[in-house]
Design an enzyme around this catalytic site. Structure first.
Site, PDB file in Angstrom:
ATOM      1  N   SER A 129      12.347  73.676  39.754  1.00  0.00           N
ATOM      2  CA  SER A 129      11.125  74.426  39.467  1.00  0.00           C
ATOM      3  C   SER A 129      11.464  75.776  38.838  1.00  0.00           C
ATOM      4  CB  SER A 129      10.302  74.562  40.750  1.00  0.00           C
ATOM      5  OG  SER A 129       8.975  74.930  40.462  1.00  0.00           O
ATOM      6  N   ASP A 134       7.100  68.443  39.099  1.00  0.00           N
ATOM      7  CA  ASP A 134       7.928  69.428  39.796  1.00  0.00           C
ATOM      8  C   ASP A 134       8.978  68.784  40.701  1.00  0.00           C
ATOM      9  OD1 ASP A 134       8.776  71.608  41.576  1.00  0.00           O
ATOM     10  OD2 ASP A 134       7.080  72.701  40.729  1.00  0.00           O
TER      11      ASP A 134
END
Length: 321
Positions: A76, A190
């Protein structure tokens, strides 16, 4: 593999001058062994949305201390910061982060109607293109891996080659917030859904000394199970009895729920595959969407790393023996 050329060189004279009394004309001067080479560290940079600006402070502290980074695995925002660092664009990223205000953040988010995320993310991509356009992961001078999740299968995906921008976008594509990234027949979101602090990636690359940066350590404290009384059925009475709280919007609820998932997965993954050292910047008061508080997060990452430098150096010395 043996370095035969080096071995042959070491077999010859060790200095220009020689002592005639020494056998075979060899120098009688003492041979001074070369100082042990410092072991480079591998960084596992965890996810954490706005708290991830702390990674910039971590990298600044390591650079100032002369501690070399041999590899970065990022999830991320950890992938975003790590990728920009290895691309030589940390200054630009820090300037961008420190310039953010709530109004400017809103201007960078392109709201989508009927899409698979609230924001398309293309305005952010355009900003990245200003500095990273055309750059591939293979162009970096050290190994870099961005962790993402495959939406259709749940697989953990390690992106170690190809477009750097695409890898970063996929790794931070928070479900429901940013649209998934479609690349090479995979739909990626993600990476914090599967591996929030990617120590395991560094281990797979056989890195001897792994330092993890966990952005959620002080957020929830120890995991606990709480027994709860459901309370009176009268809704109005219940509202009067409850302490006041700040009501979250839809986006806030989604992000907070995702945050809880990250925390629980991080605990499980790190327990099974712990790093050699974990850095825990104190960031619990910085909200996941408070990107405008970059200065605070960067400073705390710097302070935590500076305080732990003696431990890092001791481990480097131990591995170099």
């Amino acid at each position: 593999m043996l370095n035969w050329g080096l071995n042959r060189q070491n077999a010859g004279p060790t200095s220009v001058g020689s002592d005639p009394a020494a056998p075979n004309g060899m120098s009688s001067l003492p041979i001074v062994p070369a100082p042990p080479k410092k072991v480079k560290i591998a960084l596992a940079l965890g996810g954490g949305a706005a708290r991830g600006w702390a990674h910039i402070g971590v990298l600044r502290a390591l650079d100032e201390a002369g501690i070399e980074v041999g590899m970065i695995a990022g999830t991320s925002i950890g992938a975003l910061v790590g990728g920009c660092y290895l691309a030589g664009k940390l200054d630009e990223l820090e300037n961008f982060a420190r310039s953010l205000t709530m109004r400017r953040i809103a201007s960078l988010l392109d709201l989508t109607i009927g899409g698979s995320g609230l924001f398309g993310g293309m305005r952010l991509t355009k900003r990245m293109q200003e500095h990273l356009e055309g750059l591939s992961i293979e162009d970096l001078d050290r190994p870099f891996v961005a962790v993402a999740s495959e939406l259709n299968t749940g697989h953990e995906v390690w992106i170690a080659n190809g477009s750097l921008i695409t890898a970063l976008r996929a790794s931070y594509a928070l479900p429901g917030i940013f649209e998934p990234v479609r690349t090479n027949s995979r739909t990626l979101i993600d990476g914090a859904l599967v591996n929030p602090v990617p120590v395991s990636v560094c281990r797979t690359y056989e890195q001897p000394l792994v330092v993890a940066v966990n952005l959620h350590y002080d957020l929830y404290g120890r995991s606990a199970v709480v027994k709860h009384n459901a309370g009176p059925p009268n809704v109005e009475q219940q509202r009067r009895d409850e302490a006041p709280y700040t009501k979250l919007g839809m986006t806030g609820v989604m992000v907070q729920a995702f945050n809880i998932i990250q925390d629980r997965i991080s605990r499980a993954r790190l327990a099974g595959d712990p790093p050699d050292l974990a850095l825990h910047p104190r960031l619990s008061d910085i909200g996941l969407s408070e990107f405008h508080r970059a200065g605070e997060a960067i400073d705390r990452g710097y302070e935590e790393t500076t305080a732990r430098l003696p431990e890092i150096r001791r481990m480097q010395e131990a591995y170099a023996r």
